[in-house]
Scaffold this motif. Structure first.
Motif, PDB file in Angstrom:
ATOM      1  N   GLY A 189       0.796  -1.219   0.000  1.00 34.60           N
ATOM      2  CA  GLY A 189       0.000   0.000   0.000  1.00 34.60           C
ATOM      3  C   GLY A 189       0.831   1.272   0.000  1.00 34.60           C
ATOM      4  N   GLY A 190       0.159   2.384  -0.252  1.00 32.56           N
ATOM      5  CA  GLY A 190       0.837   3.670  -0.366  1.00 32.56           C
ATOM      6  C   GLY A 190       1.110   4.302   0.983  1.00 32.56           C
ATOM      7  N   ASN A 191       1.779   5.449   0.953  1.00 30.35           N
ATOM      8  CA  ASN A 191       2.053   6.112   2.228  1.00 30.35           C
ATOM      9  C   ASN A 191       1.675   7.588   2.217  1.00 30.35           C
ATOM     10  OD1 ASN A 191       4.035   7.007   0.591  1.00 30.35           O
ATOM     11  ND2 ASN A 191       5.753   6.527   1.952  1.00 30.35           N
ATOM     12  N   THR A 192       0.623   7.917   1.449  1.00 32.01           N
ATOM     13  CA  THR A 192       0.108   9.291   1.491  1.00 32.01           C
ATOM     14  C   THR A 192      -0.664   9.517   2.789  1.00 32.01           C
ATOM     15  OG1 THR A 192      -0.132   9.169  -0.892  1.00 32.01           O
ATOM     16  CG2 THR A 192      -1.256  10.982   0.182  1.00 32.01           C
ATOM     17  N   GLY A 193      -1.204   8.408   3.347  1.00 32.16           N
ATOM     18  CA  GLY A 193      -1.927   8.496   4.616  1.00 32.16           C
ATOM     19  C   GLY A 193      -1.310   7.547   5.624  1.00 32.16           C
ATOM     20  N   PRO A 194      -1.807   7.589   6.879  1.00 32.02           N
ATOM     21  CA  PRO A 194      -1.244   6.748   7.936  1.00 32.02           C
ATOM     22  C   PRO A 194      -1.311   5.258   7.608  1.00 32.02           C
ATOM     23  CG  PRO A 194      -2.865   8.296   8.842  1.00 32.02           C
ATOM     24  CD  PRO A 194      -2.917   8.433   7.351  1.00 32.02           C
ATOM     25  N   ASN A 195      -0.291   4.518   8.032  1.00 30.62           N
ATOM     26  CA  ASN A 195      -0.274   3.064   7.935  1.00 30.62           C
ATOM     27  C   ASN A 195      -1.404   2.510   8.800  1.00 30.62           C
ATOM     28  OD1 ASN A 195       0.543   0.314   8.880  1.00 30.62           O
ATOM     29  ND2 ASN A 195       2.263   0.702   7.512  1.00 30.62           N
ATOM     30  N   LEU A 196      -2.183   1.568   8.249  1.00 27.68           N
ATOM     31  CA  LEU A 196      -3.356   1.084   8.987  1.00 27.68           C
ATOM     32  C   LEU A 196      -3.210  -0.375   9.448  1.00 27.68           C
ATOM     33  CD1 LEU A 196      -6.286   2.660   6.860  1.00 27.68           C
ATOM     34  CD2 LEU A 196      -5.286   3.522   8.976  1.00 27.68           C
ATOM     35  N   THR A 197      -1.978  -0.901   9.432  1.00 33.16           N
ATOM     36  CA  THR A 197      -1.750  -2.311   9.793  1.00 33.16           C
ATOM     37  C   THR A 197      -2.410  -2.701  11.109  1.00 33.16           C
ATOM     38  OG1 THR A 197       0.362  -2.141   8.678  1.00 33.16           O
ATOM     39  CG2 THR A 197       0.053  -4.063  10.088  1.00 33.16           C
ATOM     40  N   ASN A 198      -2.370  -1.786  12.102  1.00 35.33           N
ATOM     41  CA  ASN A 198      -2.972  -2.102  13.402  1.00 35.33           C
ATOM     42  C   ASN A 198      -4.154  -1.171  13.703  1.00 35.33           C
ATOM     43  OD1 ASN A 198      -1.399   0.178  13.707  1.00 35.33           O
ATOM     44  ND2 ASN A 198      -0.656  -0.358  15.744  1.00 35.33           N
ATOM     45  N   TYR A 199      -4.896  -0.801  12.652  1.00 38.02           N
ATOM     46  CA  TYR A 199      -6.003   0.150  12.879  1.00 38.02           C
ATOM     47  C   TYR A 199      -6.944  -0.319  13.990  1.00 38.02           C
ATOM     48  CZ  TYR A 199     -10.069   2.914  12.810  1.00 38.02           C
ATOM     49  OH  TYR A 199     -11.088   3.705  13.259  1.00 38.02           O
ATOM     50  N   GLY A 200      -7.239  -1.625  14.051  1.00 35.78           N
ATOM     51  CA  GLY A 200      -8.182  -2.155  15.039  1.00 35.78           C
ATOM     52  C   GLY A 200      -7.749  -1.945  16.476  1.00 35.78           C
ATOM     53  N   GLU A 201      -6.484  -1.562  16.696  1.00 37.53           N
ATOM     54  CA  GLU A 201      -6.002  -1.324  18.059  1.00 37.53           C
ATOM     55  C   GLU A 201      -5.814   0.155  18.353  1.00 37.53           C
ATOM     56  OE1 GLU A 201      -2.664  -3.859  17.633  1.00 37.53           O
ATOM     57  OE2 GLU A 201      -3.775  -5.619  18.289  1.00 37.53           O
TER      58      GLU A 201
END
Ligand code: HEC
Ligand SMILES: [Cu+2]
Length: 347
Positions: free
Chosen positions: A276-288
């Motif tokens: 994925g891109g990096n224009t926005g925050p990394n969401l790997t752990n969004y659920g936490e």
């Protein structure tokens, strides 16, 4: 009603207690850097109180002792210059300024040294440390961990009792990085790399803020520093690099594939794992996430509201609004279920 104004000081006190948000206070220092800075604040405060008490005592004494009394026609003796007094009131401030300057200069050098050699342990011995490159964006924070080759957005996980070396950068305008309970603020300036360090002895969530006016959503540019024990941190770092398989839709409740929606509309800007891109925050752990977009409660309702109308929540940020033509209700439900399942620490 006549005495209602008396409530004013009370409401003022209540208002001021609101300023003591948990872990957002430099007056409740955590770790060596914040403690050092706090003791400097205390030192200057005590010196100021000392000066104030003496000056005000003399002032009040003089007002009462030498005020004009009824029938007083006598004009006091006019004097000019008093060498003893001049020497006293030049020497005392010099001493006070030295008392302020010496610890300030010493601590400034200690704080400016982001080195990791342990002087007590001898040559070549390194202090436990990790490096985090902090890049500020309008209006979010990117945390890169070069030693682990991972990136996180908005929430910076750190191990307790470890020296955290911070390199500050900016991708656009000047921002400023401040986690009051852990360390004083420092600027993120485009084209310049500033560094600083801190340590957190206690596990916990420390609130951080951007403290340089950087655009219309500056006031919402909040972030968190999450200190966990070193083992948990290792698990976190390993799983950030290679997130566990997602069971999207475990109960088969949503008909649409949330990951599919994400790949279609979001992945160009947001990464999950190394994709994925990096224009926005990394969401790997969004659920936490402790917070959504830095400042909202990460509930489903808020997430949907944010996706539909992000420009309302953070005017000027780089994410587009997604109306019902872009993502219909069914797809939205699946997407939210997918995002909530992006967890890497708990099962
Ligand atoms: C053009 C790039 C772009 C696209 C496309 C995009 N986003 Fe974003 N997104 C951003 C940016 C930039 C931010 C940071 C906004 C801020 O806080 O200033 C963000 C923030 C977020 C956040 C808050 C993150 C956090 O850490 O709290 C979520 C959640 C999110 N986006 C989800 C999505 C989803 C889901 C989609 C697809 C439907 C999407 N985004 C599409 C750029 C994008
Ligand atoms: Cu900012």
């Amino acid at each position: 009603m006549k005495y209602i104004w008396r409530l004013l000081p009370i409401s003022f006190i209540l208002l001021m207690t609101g300023c003591g948000v948990e872990n957002l206070s430099a007056l409740d220092p955590q770790g060596p850097v914040a403690e050092m800075q706090y003791s400097l604040i205390q030192l200057s405060l005590y010196i100021m109180i000392f000066v104030m008490v003496i000056v005000f005592s003399i002032y009040i004494f003089v007002i009462y002792r030498f005020r004009e009394k009824p029938g007083d026609t006598h004009i006091p003796k006019q004097v000019h210059g008093n060498r003893t007094l001049e020497i006293i009131w030049t020497t005392i401030p010099i001493l006070l300024l030295l008392m302020l300057a010496i610890p300030n200069v010493m601590d400034t050098f200690t704080l400016a040294d982001v080195g990791v050699t342990d002087e007590e342990a001898g040559e070549g011995e390194e202090i436990d440390h990790i490096t985090i490159d902090v890049t500020a964006h309008q209006f979010w924070w990117e945390f890169d961990y070069p030693e682990y080759e991972i990136t996180s957005g908005q929430e910076m996980y750190i191990p307790t009792d470890t020296r955290i070396i911070i390199n500050l950068q900016s991708s656009d305008v000047i921002h400023s990085f401040w986690v009051p309970a852990l360390a004083g603020k420092q600027d993120n300036v485009p084209g310049i790399e500033n560094d600083m360090w801190f340590e957190a002895p206690e596990e916990g969530v420390y609130m951080g803020k951007c403290t340089e006016l950087c655009g219309p959503s500056h006031w919402q540019m909040d972030f968190k520093v999450i200190a966990v024990d070193p083992d948990t941190f290792d698990t976190w770092a390993t799983n950030m690099a290679e997130p566990p398989e997602q069971v999207t839709d475990p109960e088969g409740e949503v008909a649409v594939d949330g990951r599919g929606v994400f790949e279609q509309s979001c992945i160009s800007c947001h990464a999950v794992g190394d994709e994925g891109g990096n224009t926005g925050p990394n969401l790997t752990n969004y659920g936490e996430r402790e917070a959504l977009a830095g400042y909202l409660d990460p509930t489903d309702e808020n997430l949907e509201a944010w996706l539909r109308d992000t420009q309302e929540y953070k005017p000027g940020n780089e994410m587009p609004n997604f109306n019902h033509d872009a993502i219909n209700d069914e797809e939205m439900e699946a997407l939210i279920a997918y995002l909530n399942e992006l967890k890497i620490l708990e099962d």
